[in-house]
Design an enzyme around this catalytic site. Structure first.
Site, PDB file in Angstrom:
ATOM      1  N   ASP A  31     179.536  77.366  11.023  1.00 24.21           N
ATOM      2  CA  ASP A  31     179.339  77.467   9.578  1.00 24.21           C
ATOM      3  C   ASP A  31     180.023  78.735   9.077  1.00 24.21           C
ATOM      4  O   ASP A  31     179.878  79.806   9.684  1.00 24.21           O
ATOM      5  CB  ASP A  31     177.837  77.509   9.275  1.00 24.21           C
ATOM      6  CG  ASP A  31     177.521  77.269   7.814  1.00 24.21           C
ATOM      7  OD1 ASP A  31     178.086  77.987   6.959  1.00 24.21           O
ATOM      8  OD2 ASP A  31     176.699  76.393   7.523  1.00 24.21           O
ATOM      9  N   ASN A  87     169.214  68.521   5.315  1.00 26.73           N
ATOM     10  CA  ASN A  87     168.784  68.414   3.921  1.00 26.73           C
ATOM     11  C   ASN A  87     169.324  67.137   3.275  1.00 26.73           C
ATOM     12  O   ASN A  87     170.463  66.753   3.529  1.00 26.73           O
ATOM     13  CB  ASN A  87     169.291  69.623   3.127  1.00 26.73           C
ATOM     14  CG  ASN A  87     168.836  70.931   3.727  1.00 26.73           C
ATOM     15  OD1 ASN A  87     167.696  71.091   4.114  1.00 26.73           O
ATOM     16  ND2 ASN A  87     169.755  71.878   3.814  1.00 26.73           N
ATOM     17  N   GLN A  94     170.494  70.275  -0.265  1.00 26.79           N
ATOM     18  CA  GLN A  94     171.797  69.749   0.142  1.00 26.79           C
ATOM     19  C   GLN A  94     172.846  70.151  -0.885  1.00 26.79           C
ATOM     20  O   GLN A  94     172.704  69.871  -2.074  1.00 26.79           O
ATOM     21  CB  GLN A  94     171.749  68.228   0.285  1.00 26.79           C
ATOM     22  CG  GLN A  94     173.040  67.639   0.809  1.00 26.79           C
ATOM     23  CD  GLN A  94     172.975  66.129   0.984  1.00 26.79           C
ATOM     24  OE1 GLN A  94     172.093  65.461   0.474  1.00 26.79           O
ATOM     25  NE2 GLN A  94     173.946  65.596   1.707  1.00 26.79           N
ATOM     26  N   HIS A 100     174.999  66.055   7.387  1.00 31.43           N
ATOM     27  CA  HIS A 100     175.279  67.060   8.409  1.00 31.43           C
ATOM     28  C   HIS A 100     173.971  67.672   8.889  1.00 31.43           C
ATOM     29  O   HIS A 100     172.963  67.628   8.190  1.00 31.43           O
ATOM     30  CB  HIS A 100     176.240  68.139   7.907  1.00 31.43           C
ATOM     31  CG  HIS A 100     175.783  68.871   6.685  1.00 31.43           C
ATOM     32  ND1 HIS A 100     175.799  68.303   5.417  1.00 31.43           N
ATOM     33  CD2 HIS A 100     175.286  70.124   6.533  1.00 31.43           C
ATOM     34  CE1 HIS A 100     175.344  69.201   4.541  1.00 31.43           C
ATOM     35  NE2 HIS A 100     175.014  70.299   5.194  1.00 31.43           N
ATOM     36  N   HIS A 102     172.380  71.212  10.489  1.00 29.65           N
ATOM     37  CA  HIS A 102     172.547  72.635  10.785  1.00 29.65           C
ATOM     38  C   HIS A 102     171.869  72.938  12.112  1.00 29.65           C
ATOM     39  O   HIS A 102     170.717  72.547  12.329  1.00 29.65           O
ATOM     40  CB  HIS A 102     171.879  73.499   9.712  1.00 29.65           C
ATOM     41  CG  HIS A 102     172.502  73.415   8.367  1.00 29.65           C
ATOM     42  ND1 HIS A 102     173.419  74.332   7.915  1.00 29.65           N
ATOM     43  CD2 HIS A 102     172.339  72.516   7.361  1.00 29.65           C
ATOM     44  CE1 HIS A 102     173.784  74.007   6.684  1.00 29.65           C
ATOM     45  NE2 HIS A 102     173.147  72.904   6.332  1.00 29.65           N
TER      46      HIS A 102
END
Length: 134
Positions: A31, A87, A94, A100, A102
């Site tokens: 990230d 999320n 989100q 996706h 995390h």
């Protein structure tokens, strides 16, 4: 693939990323705005805006990828724990409409805030929710 989706572009390699893992269905990247050292994102290569649009088979495979990468991150970075965060919708945090996950390594006394204040389950709420599954 959605042409205007930044995560689709990253997943297919159009935008460079620090890729930790890649196979035919997923790309896992670091990230760019990490919550902690090692914060990574699991991106399916096929576009789905959120969990509700994700095919069941892809959802199952995503958790297998998460387990593998989480273990490598936790062990290799000597993390004390790890959060999986996923999320769905703006109200849930989100910000990119591409499913996706995390992977957030956690360290003793870090400042990452993935917490909530426990509430109480009322009898009325419990009955309303249970009716949804009967």
């Amino acid at each position: 693939m959605e042409e205007n989706c930044i995560f689709c572009k990253i997943a297919r390699g159009d935008i460079p990323s620090a890729t930790l893992y890649e196979d035919e269905e997923f790309r896992v990247i670091l990230d760019l705005g990490p919550a902690s050292k090692g914060h990574a994102l699991i991106l399916p290569k096929k576009h789905a805006a959120n969990l509700f649009e994700l095919p069941d088979e892809t959802a199952a495979k995503a958790l297998v990828v998460a387990k593998r990468i989480a273990g490598q991150l936790k062990g290799g970075l000597h993390a004390d724990g790890l959060n999986l965060v996923q999320n769905n919708g703006a109200a849930a945090g989100q910000t990119v409409e591409h499913f996706h996950i995390h992977l957030i390594p956690r360290y003793q006394d870090d400042t990452v805030n993935v917490k909530w204040q426990p509430g109480e389950l009322s009898d009325a709420d419990k009955e309303e929710i249970l009716k949804l599954f009967r």
